[in-house]
Design a protein around this motif. Structure first.
Motif, PDB file in Angstrom:
ATOM      1  N   SER A 233       1.444  -1.211  -0.279  1.00  0.00           N
ATOM      2  CA  SER A 233      -0.001   0.102   0.077  1.00  0.00           C
ATOM      3  C   SER A 233       1.003   1.401   0.259  1.00  0.00           C
ATOM      4  N   VAL A 234       0.451   2.088  -0.290  1.00  0.00           N
ATOM      5  CA  VAL A 234       1.269   3.609  -0.809  1.00  0.00           C
ATOM      6  C   VAL A 234       1.560   4.170   1.292  1.00  0.00           C
ATOM      7  N   LEU A 235       0.682   3.731   2.036  1.00  0.00           N
ATOM      8  CA  LEU A 235       1.395   4.181   3.064  1.00  0.00           C
ATOM      9  C   LEU A 235       1.996   3.275   3.762  1.00  0.00           C
TER      10      LEU A 235
ATOM     11  N   ARG B  47      -1.459  17.009  -2.315  1.00  0.00           N
ATOM     12  CA  ARG B  47       0.001  16.438  -2.231  1.00  0.00           C
ATOM     13  C   ARG B  47       0.779  17.298  -2.621  1.00  0.00           C
TER      14      ARG B  47
ATOM     15  N   THR C  30      -1.923   8.305   5.068  1.00  0.00           N
ATOM     16  CA  THR C  30      -2.023   9.059   3.885  1.00  0.00           C
ATOM     17  C   THR C  30      -0.580   9.693   4.359  1.00  0.00           C
TER      18      THR C  30
ATOM     19  N   ASP D 263       0.323  10.026  -6.412  1.00  0.00           N
ATOM     20  CA  ASP D 263       1.301   9.883  -5.166  1.00  0.00           C
ATOM     21  C   ASP D 263       2.602   9.918  -5.802  1.00  0.00           C
TER      22      ASP D 263
END
Length: 432
Positions: free
Chosen positions: A22-24, A160, A291, A345
Motif C-alpha cells: 500500500s502507499v502508506l 499532495r 497517508t 501519489d
C-alpha cells in the motif's frame, strides 16, 4: 546521494504502481531503508518528525474538510439545485448535458472524486436512460467537470502538492483561481458541443421530458421539491467558509475545524447523532489522513538527507539553459499525459519535488512549478488515469469502457489544460 535518491523514488514508484504494498507502507518504510543505506542512523528520527510536523496542517485540513462536506451532502445542500436544473432541462438533450456540467462543477466542491461521481451519476443516469441519451456522454462531461474542480484546496492533488513543496494552500491555489474558473467555462462549452450532438441524434423529446417531473423520477432521484431542513443556514455557512478560505482570514486547518464544529452542532444537536455523523465519514478521513502523515516521513527523509538537493543538481545539468526558465509551461503541458503513467501519489511525492528543485536552480519559484503541475496532472489527468481508483467508480456507474471514455474526452481534457495554462500565463500565476 543523487543515485540513492533516484533509487529510493524508483523503488517507491515500483512498489506503489505494481501494487506490491500500500502507499502508506511504501511511504513509511522505503525512505527509512534508504536512509540507513546512506549511513544516516539516529538522525533519521528527527528527519521523520520534522516531515510529519510539516504535513500536519494539511492532514488536519483534509480530514475536517471530508467531515464538513460529507455532512453537507448528507443534509442535502446540493439537492435543490440539482432538482431545479433537471426540471429546467425537461426533454432537451442539450440542456440536460449542460445541466450535467453545472451540477458536476458544484457537487465537486466536496473535494472527493468518488463522491462526486456517485452523486452526479446516480442523479442523472435515470434521465439519460429515459431519453435514450449516451451514458458515455454523461461519463465524459462528469469527468471533465470533476477534473477541473479537483484542484480546490481540500482536494487530493493540491493537498499532495502542499505536502511535497511545504507550501500553504493559498500560495498554490489563489493565483490559479482565474484559471480554474476559465476551465469551468471550458467544460460548459464542451458540454454544449456534446449536447448539440445528442440533440441532433435523438431530438427534443417533450413527452418524455414532461415525465421528468413525475413522481417516478423524483423517487429515483430521492429529492424533494421543498428545501432541506436548515438549507439556508448550511448554504450561508459554506459560502462564508469558502470566502474565508480564499481571503485567508484565519489558518485553513482551523477554519475547517471551526466550520465543521458549527455545522455539526446546528444540524445535529443530539450528541449521539453527532457521533454517528462523524463515524459515517470516519473511514474516508482516516484513509486520507494516515497517508498524508506517512508521506511526511518520505518528504522529511528526502529533504533531511539532502537527497532532493543532489537529485536536483543532476537534473539541472541535463536541462538546456534555454529551457530552464520555461520549465513551468513544460510541466503544465506534459503533466497531463504523465498522469496516465504515474499515480497521483507517485507524481506529487516522487516527481514533483525533483522538478521543483530543478526549477529553483534556474530561478523558477518551486511554487510556480507546483501550480503548473496542478493545471495538468491535478485537473485533466485525474478523470482519465487508470491509476486513479475513483475513475473506476465513474465507469462502473455509467457502465462504459475506460478506453472509450479516454478516446471521447482526451482531446477536450487536454484542451482544459491548455486553456487553464494560457489564463495562468496571462494572470502571472506561472511565468512565461
Amino acid at each position: 546521494m543523487a543515485i540513492l535518491g533516484f533509487l529510493m523514488i524508483g523503488t517507491f514508484l515500483y512498489l506503489v504502481m505494481s501494487k506490491r504494498v500500500s502507499v502508506l507502507i511504501a511511504f513509511a518504510l522505503v525512505p527509512i531503508i534508504f536512509a540507513l543505506i546512506g549511513g544516516f542512523g539516529l538522525e533519521i528520527g528527527k528527519m521523520m518528525l520534522d516531515g510529519i510536523a510539516k504535513v500536519t496542517p494539511t492532514g488536519i485540513m483534509i480530514g475536517f474538510s471530508i467531515l464538513y462536506f460529507g455532512l453537507m451532502i448528507d443534509k442535502g445542500l446540493f439537492d435543490p439545485m440539482i432538482t431545479r436544473l433537471i426540471r429546467f432541462a425537461k426533454g432537451d438533450p442539450l440542456k440536460i448535458v449542460m445541466a450535467t456540467a453545472i451540477i458536476t462543477l458544484v457537487v465537486a466542491l466536496d473535494g472527493d472524486g468518488s463522491a462526486t461521481f456517485m452523486i452526479t451519476v446516480t442523479a442523472l443516469l435515470p434521465i439519460y436512460k429515459r431519453l435514450g441519451m449516451s451514458s458515455l456522454t454523461l461519463a465524459g462531461v462528469v469527468a471533465l467537470g470533476a477534473g477541473v474542480m479537483n484542484i480546490i484546496p481540500w482536494g487530493g492533488p493540491l493537498a499532495r502538492a502542499m505536502v511535497s513543496l511545504g507550501a500553504e494552500s493559498s500560495e498554490l491555489f489563489n493565483p490559479i483561481i482565474p484559471a480554474m474558473l476559465a476551465g469551468a467555462v471550458w467544460v460548459v462549452f464542451v458540454s454544449y458541443i456534446f449536447g448539440k450532438k445528442e440533440r441532433k441524434r435523438i431530438g427534443i423529446i417533450s413527452n418524455k421530458g414532461d415525465s421528468l417531473e413525475s413522481g417516478e423520477i423524483a423517487a429515483t432521484l430521492e429529492m424533494s421539491s421543498s428545501l432541506p431542513k436548515l438549507y439556508w443556514f448550511n448554504l450561508i455557512l459554506t459560502i462564508s467558509l469558502i470566502f474565508a478560505l480564499i481571503m485567508e482570514i484565519i489558518p485553513v486547518p482551523v477554519l475547517f475545524i471551526v466550520a465543521f464544529a458549527i455545522a455539526l452542532l446546528v444540524n445535529f444537536p443530539d450528541v449521539k447523532k453527532q457521533q454517528e455523523q462523524i463515524a459515517s465519514h470516519a473511514q474516508s478521513m482516516v484513509m486520507v489522513c494516515t497517508t498524508i502523515f506517512a508521506a511526511g516521513i518520505f518528504t522529511g527523509i528526502l529533504s533531511g538527507t539532502k537527497m532532493i538537493d543532489a537529485m536536483a543538481v543532476s537534473m539541472v545539468s541535463a536541462i538546456p539553459d534555454w529551457l530552464g526558465g520555461h520549465l513551468p509551461i513544460l510541466v503544465a503541458v506534459v503533466s497531463m499525459p504523465l498522469s496516465l503513467i504515474f499515480s497521483p501519489d507517485a507524481f506529487y511525492y516522487g516527481l514533483l519535488p525533483v522538478l521543483s528543485e530543478a526549477g529553483g536552480a534556474f530561478g523558477v519559484d518551486p511554487i510556480e512549478i507546483g501550480r503548473a503541475a496542478l493545471l495538468g496532472n491535478g485537473t485533466t489527468g485525474f478523470p482519465l488515469s487508470p491509476l486513479n481508483p475513483s475513475v473506476f467508480v465513474l465507469i462502473g456507474l455509467c457502465k462504459v469502457d475506460l478506453g472509450d471514455l479516454q478516446k471521447k474526452i482526451f482531446f477536450w481534457a487536454f484542451g482544459s489544460t491548455i486553456v487553464m495554462t494560457i489564463v495562468s500565463l496571462l494572470t502571472g500565476a506561472i511565468p512565461l
